[in-house]
Scaffold this motif. Sequence first.
Motif, mmCIF file in Angstrom:
data_model
loop_
_atom_site.group_PDB
_atom_site.id
_atom_site.type_symbol
_atom_site.label_atom_id
_atom_site.label_comp_id
_atom_site.label_asym_id
_atom_site.label_seq_id
_atom_site.Cartn_x
_atom_site.Cartn_y
_atom_site.Cartn_z
ATOM 1 N N ASN A 120 82.072 67.532 10.905
ATOM 2 C CA ASN A 120 83.198 67.093 10.071
ATOM 3 C C ASN A 120 84.345 68.098 10.096
ATOM 4 O O ASN A 120 85.506 67.724 9.931
ATOM 5 C CB ASN A 120 82.739 66.865 8.638
ATOM 6 C CG ASN A 120 81.705 65.768 8.544
ATOM 7 O OD1 ASN A 120 80.517 66.022 8.351
ATOM 8 N ND2 ASN A 120 82.135 64.523 8.704
ATOM 9 N N ASN A 173 85.988 60.011 6.075
ATOM 10 C CA ASN A 173 85.493 60.677 4.870
ATOM 11 C C ASN A 173 84.730 59.710 3.983
ATOM 12 O O ASN A 173 83.665 60.024 3.438
ATOM 13 C CB ASN A 173 86.668 61.256 4.073
ATOM 14 C CG ASN A 173 87.392 62.330 4.842
ATOM 15 O OD1 ASN A 173 86.952 62.744 5.911
ATOM 16 N ND2 ASN A 173 88.502 62.782 4.300
ATOM 17 N N TYR A 192 85.703 64.584 0.581
ATOM 18 C CA TYR A 192 84.608 63.651 0.843
ATOM 19 C C TYR A 192 84.092 63.075 -0.472
ATOM 20 O O TYR A 192 82.992 63.369 -0.925
ATOM 21 C CB TYR A 192 83.502 64.336 1.653
ATOM 22 C CG TYR A 192 83.937 64.547 3.073
ATOM 23 C CD1 TYR A 192 83.549 63.690 4.092
ATOM 24 C CD2 TYR A 192 84.820 65.575 3.392
ATOM 25 C CE1 TYR A 192 84.000 63.849 5.385
ATOM 26 C CE2 TYR A 192 85.280 65.754 4.686
ATOM 27 C CZ TYR A 192 84.860 64.882 5.676
ATOM 28 O OH TYR A 192 85.324 65.044 6.955
ATOM 29 N N PHE A 240 77.157 66.609 5.378
ATOM 30 C CA PHE A 240 78.460 67.132 5.778
ATOM 31 C C PHE A 240 78.203 68.203 6.833
ATOM 32 O O PHE A 240 77.565 69.223 6.555
ATOM 33 C CB PHE A 240 79.171 67.711 4.561
ATOM 34 C CG PHE A 240 80.525 68.291 4.834
ATOM 35 C CD1 PHE A 240 81.615 67.469 5.036
ATOM 36 C CD2 PHE A 240 80.716 69.674 4.867
ATOM 37 C CE1 PHE A 240 82.876 68.005 5.263
ATOM 38 C CE2 PHE A 240 81.965 70.221 5.098
ATOM 39 C CZ PHE A 240 83.051 69.381 5.302
#
Length: 388
Positions: free
Chosen positions: A97, A17, A252, A27
């Motif tokens: 992610n 992250n 994140y 992302f």
Amino acid sequence: MKGLRVVVGTILFFMANVMLAQSGEKFKVALDAGHGAHDFGAVYHGHIEKNIALAVVLKVGKILEKNSAVEVVYTRKTDVFIDLIERANIANRADANIFVSIHCNANKNTAACGSETYVMGMSKNASNLEAAKKENEVITMEKDYKQKYQGFDPKSPETFIGLVVQQEEFMEGSIALAGNVQEFFMKAGSKSRGVKQAPFMVLHKAYMPRVLIEMGFISNPDEGSRLDSEEGQQAIAEAIANAILKYKKEFYGTGEGDATVKPSQKVENIKTVDSPAVTKNTKTPEVKKPEPKLEPKPVVVNTGVATFKVQLSASGTKLEPVPSNFKGLNNISVANEGNLYKYMYGETSSYEEAKRLLAEAKAKGYSSAFVIAFKNGKKVSVQEALKQ
């Protein structure tokens, strides 16, 4: 050894992250529309799961793509059949992610209603296992599935055990994402059936936080009509997109760390094969009776000082925070988000003590528990809390 694997997995998750935030990379969200082509999924009252899942996925993607910091990867954008393991590998090769698989639920009892979100894990709950068995049976539509899945039998719960070996590395992120989905579904007016664990094959090989969403029951006349309507699909898509964006904001953030192994470095090469047409399948999980809505006790947080707690579980069922309801653990607090209750154990300003509490919770049987952090009355990422 198991405890060490959990700690290492959590550290790698946060390191990944941090590196994303520092590098300025987008992302990446992998969206998976369940079923496709000859695999219709559940079919009730003229409502077809594969079509609804795809329509919602495309709407979620359209919303997310408006955010310049987000990149969307699709396992399918048309009416095609994709092997379960290939769906995960599409996400892996893209170094996504998160992985979000979207489905509709169904039950022979047409009164069943509500949404539920699953994370990867072994469950002793019969309805959870039944839901996983129904979804996993799609592998029998794939050619040479016994060789491809190394003897896995979707009808045998015993063979599910091998699916959960690597689940803990991504459990924290998966549960947080699943909780967000249920939170926004409830805000959109959907009844929450909670965050659950089950061994879904489509989640097994995705090396990132991953969830499977059952948006609602197409077997329910009213809910099925909503799921198959433009207005209903847009509302559901907005809820899922908002849940994803909230997760991105929560996990994140800023910090320091080193790179970890990317999903693309773990991907398995699977030979693409044509699959024979088969009959339509339907899901028949059991129905839970709705729980009464009760006001939870507020979560107490020390203002100005970061504190850590251990989240034990999240569900739509309200439990009194007494030791007898939590395997002997005391100092239980409850956070309420709509109809979703999050149960937490302990409270400390020491991260080392929080890890000790986590180990204690896992020893009691809460295998999917994880550490969360609060600061100034608001939930923050653990890495942000450690900066104090």
